[in-house]
Design a protein around this motif. Structure first.
Motif, PDB file in Angstrom:
ATOM      1  N   HIS A  45     -81.076 -13.667 -30.142  1.00  0.00           N
ATOM      2  CA  HIS A  45     -80.925 -14.118 -28.754  1.00  0.00           C
ATOM      3  C   HIS A  45     -80.417 -15.549 -28.641  1.00  0.00           C
ATOM      4  O   HIS A  45     -80.277 -16.061 -27.527  1.00  0.00           O
ATOM      5  CB  HIS A  45     -82.257 -13.955 -28.010  1.00  0.00           C
ATOM      6  CG  HIS A  45     -82.734 -12.549 -27.982  1.00  0.00           C
ATOM      7  ND1 HIS A  45     -82.208 -11.598 -27.142  1.00  0.00           N
ATOM      8  CD2 HIS A  45     -83.663 -11.911 -28.736  1.00  0.00           C
ATOM      9  CE1 HIS A  45     -82.806 -10.438 -27.357  1.00  0.00           C
ATOM     10  NE2 HIS A  45     -83.696 -10.597 -28.325  1.00  0.00           N
ATOM     11  N   GLN A  46     -80.134 -16.188 -29.765  1.00  0.00           N
ATOM     12  CA  GLN A  46     -79.610 -17.553 -29.727  1.00  0.00           C
ATOM     13  C   GLN A  46     -78.167 -17.545 -29.230  1.00  0.00           C
ATOM     14  O   GLN A  46     -77.464 -16.553 -29.343  1.00  0.00           O
ATOM     15  CB  GLN A  46     -79.693 -18.180 -31.118  1.00  0.00           C
ATOM     16  CG  GLN A  46     -81.102 -18.440 -31.549  1.00  0.00           C
ATOM     17  CD  GLN A  46     -81.217 -18.982 -32.961  1.00  0.00           C
ATOM     18  OE1 GLN A  46     -80.226 -19.183 -33.655  1.00  0.00           O
ATOM     19  NE2 GLN A  46     -82.447 -19.216 -33.400  1.00  0.00           N
ATOM     20  N   GLY A  47     -77.763 -18.665 -28.657  1.00  0.00           N
ATOM     21  CA  GLY A  47     -76.390 -18.803 -28.181  1.00  0.00           C
ATOM     22  C   GLY A  47     -76.147 -18.158 -26.830  1.00  0.00           C
ATOM     23  O   GLY A  47     -75.007 -18.032 -26.399  1.00  0.00           O
ATOM     24  N   ILE A  86     -80.508 -19.526 -23.353  1.00  0.00           N
ATOM     25  CA  ILE A  86     -81.950 -19.475 -23.061  1.00  0.00           C
ATOM     26  C   ILE A  86     -82.573 -20.852 -23.273  1.00  0.00           C
ATOM     27  O   ILE A  86     -83.289 -21.359 -22.400  1.00  0.00           O
ATOM     28  CB  ILE A  86     -82.648 -18.420 -23.937  1.00  0.00           C
ATOM     29  CG1 ILE A  86     -82.100 -17.028 -23.609  1.00  0.00           C
ATOM     30  CG2 ILE A  86     -84.160 -18.471 -23.747  1.00  0.00           C
ATOM     31  CD1 ILE A  86     -82.489 -15.945 -24.600  1.00  0.00           C
ATOM     32  N   GLY A  87     -82.308 -21.469 -24.419  1.00  0.00           N
ATOM     33  CA  GLY A  87     -82.848 -22.795 -24.700  1.00  0.00           C
ATOM     34  C   GLY A  87     -82.346 -23.839 -23.720  1.00  0.00           C
ATOM     35  O   GLY A  87     -83.115 -24.677 -23.253  1.00  0.00           O
ATOM     36  N   THR A  88     -81.071 -23.759 -23.385  1.00  0.00           N
ATOM     37  CA  THR A  88     -80.495 -24.694 -22.412  1.00  0.00           C
ATOM     38  C   THR A  88     -81.200 -24.583 -21.068  1.00  0.00           C
ATOM     39  O   THR A  88     -81.564 -25.598 -20.463  1.00  0.00           O
ATOM     40  CB  THR A  88     -78.987 -24.431 -22.243  1.00  0.00           C
ATOM     41  OG1 THR A  88     -78.339 -24.677 -23.497  1.00  0.00           O
ATOM     42  CG2 THR A  88     -78.382 -25.321 -21.168  1.00  0.00           C
ATOM     43  N   ARG A  89     -81.406 -23.367 -20.598  1.00  0.00           N
ATOM     44  CA  ARG A  89     -82.081 -23.173 -19.307  1.00  0.00           C
ATOM     45  C   ARG A  89     -83.516 -23.684 -19.348  1.00  0.00           C
ATOM     46  O   ARG A  89     -83.981 -24.316 -18.394  1.00  0.00           O
ATOM     47  CB  ARG A  89     -82.036 -21.708 -18.888  1.00  0.00           C
ATOM     48  CG  ARG A  89     -80.630 -21.261 -18.473  1.00  0.00           C
ATOM     49  CD  ARG A  89     -80.603 -19.910 -17.784  1.00  0.00           C
ATOM     50  NE  ARG A  89     -81.178 -18.829 -18.568  1.00  0.00           N
ATOM     51  CZ  ARG A  89     -80.519 -18.066 -19.443  1.00  0.00           C
ATOM     52  NH1 ARG A  89     -79.240 -18.290 -19.660  1.00  0.00           N
ATOM     53  NH2 ARG A  89     -81.122 -17.101 -20.086  1.00  0.00           N
ATOM     54  N   HIS A 101     -79.872 -29.270 -37.175  1.00  0.00           N
ATOM     55  CA  HIS A 101     -78.742 -29.926 -36.523  1.00  0.00           C
ATOM     56  C   HIS A 101     -78.331 -29.239 -35.231  1.00  0.00           C
ATOM     57  O   HIS A 101     -77.917 -29.900 -34.270  1.00  0.00           O
ATOM     58  CB  HIS A 101     -77.553 -30.000 -37.484  1.00  0.00           C
ATOM     59  CG  HIS A 101     -77.886 -30.691 -38.768  1.00  0.00           C
ATOM     60  ND1 HIS A 101     -78.098 -32.048 -38.849  1.00  0.00           N
ATOM     61  CD2 HIS A 101     -78.086 -30.211 -40.019  1.00  0.00           C
ATOM     62  CE1 HIS A 101     -78.396 -32.383 -40.096  1.00  0.00           C
ATOM     63  NE2 HIS A 101     -78.396 -31.278 -40.831  1.00  0.00           N
ATOM     64  N   ARG A 102     -78.438 -27.941 -35.179  1.00  0.00           N
ATOM     65  CA  ARG A 102     -78.049 -27.204 -33.978  1.00  0.00           C
ATOM     66  C   ARG A 102     -78.955 -27.556 -32.797  1.00  0.00           C
ATOM     67  O   ARG A 102     -78.482 -27.814 -31.689  1.00  0.00           O
ATOM     68  CB  ARG A 102     -78.087 -25.708 -34.272  1.00  0.00           C
ATOM     69  CG  ARG A 102     -77.535 -24.869 -33.166  1.00  0.00           C
ATOM     70  CD  ARG A 102     -77.421 -23.425 -33.589  1.00  0.00           C
ATOM     71  NE  ARG A 102     -76.906 -22.619 -32.496  1.00  0.00           N
ATOM     72  CZ  ARG A 102     -76.821 -21.320 -32.512  1.00  0.00           C
ATOM     73  NH1 ARG A 102     -77.199 -20.646 -33.584  1.00  0.00           N
ATOM     74  NH2 ARG A 102     -76.351 -20.666 -31.488  1.00  0.00           N
ATOM     75  N   ALA A 103     -80.269 -27.577 -33.029  1.00  0.00           N
ATOM     76  CA  ALA A 103     -81.205 -27.936 -31.960  1.00  0.00           C
ATOM     77  C   ALA A 103     -81.021 -29.393 -31.556  1.00  0.00           C
ATOM     78  O   ALA A 103     -81.009 -29.719 -30.361  1.00  0.00           O
ATOM     79  CB  ALA A 103     -82.640 -27.669 -32.398  1.00  0.00           C
ATOM     80  N   TYR A 104     -80.861 -30.270 -32.538  1.00  0.00           N
ATOM     81  CA  TYR A 104     -80.663 -31.690 -32.248  1.00  0.00           C
ATOM     82  C   TYR A 104     -79.434 -31.875 -31.357  1.00  0.00           C
ATOM     83  O   TYR A 104     -79.481 -32.615 -30.363  1.00  0.00           O
ATOM     84  CB  TYR A 104     -80.517 -32.476 -33.553  1.00  0.00           C
ATOM     85  CG  TYR A 104     -80.334 -33.960 -33.354  1.00  0.00           C
ATOM     86  CD1 TYR A 104     -81.430 -34.791 -33.169  1.00  0.00           C
ATOM     87  CD2 TYR A 104     -79.067 -34.531 -33.352  1.00  0.00           C
ATOM     88  CE1 TYR A 104     -81.266 -36.162 -32.989  1.00  0.00           C
ATOM     89  CE2 TYR A 104     -78.894 -35.892 -33.177  1.00  0.00           C
ATOM     90  CZ  TYR A 104     -79.994 -36.705 -32.990  1.00  0.00           C
ATOM     91  OH  TYR A 104     -79.833 -38.049 -32.797  1.00  0.00           O
ATOM     92  N   ALA A 105     -78.352 -31.185 -31.680  1.00  0.00           N
ATOM     93  CA  ALA A 105     -77.121 -31.286 -30.882  1.00  0.00           C
ATOM     94  C   ALA A 105     -77.350 -30.785 -29.462  1.00  0.00           C
ATOM     95  O   ALA A 105     -76.849 -31.373 -28.499  1.00  0.00           O
ATOM     96  CB  ALA A 105     -75.990 -30.508 -31.551  1.00  0.00           C
TER      97      ALA A 105
END
Length: 85
Positions: free
Chosen positions: A19-21, A24-27, A52-56
């Motif tokens: 479910h990444q990308g 969901i995390g952005t919202r 790095h992906r989460a940090y970005a």
């Protein structure tokens, strides 16, 4: 999510790889930033330095690095508010 007296602390967030990308995390982070802003607080979280992906994502949403801690400085403390995001 912990609602502390001076901040909202996001203790953990995990999105299943299937479910990444999908935003969901952005919202979720955007809504927590808005909530923190309405309450006159900051959103605070820690991210592993190797993620790095989460940090970005957090940087893109306006959070800034404020400290490194843990053994080998493995964790990055980040802070943001609706006004910075």
């Amino acid at each position: 999510v912990e609602h502390r007296p001076a901040e909202i602390y996001l203790g953990r967030i995990e999105i299943h790889p299937d479910h990444q990308g999908r935003g969901i995390g952005t919202r979720l982070i955007t809504e927590l930033l808005r909530q923190a802003g309405r309450q006159g607080q900051d959103l605070v979280l820690d991210v592993l330095a190797v993620n790095h992906r989460a940090y970005a994502l957090y940087r893109r949403l306006g959070l800034r690095e404020v400290a490194r801690h843990g053994e080998g400085q493995i964790k990055i403390r980040m802070r943001g508010s609706a006004s910075t995001g």
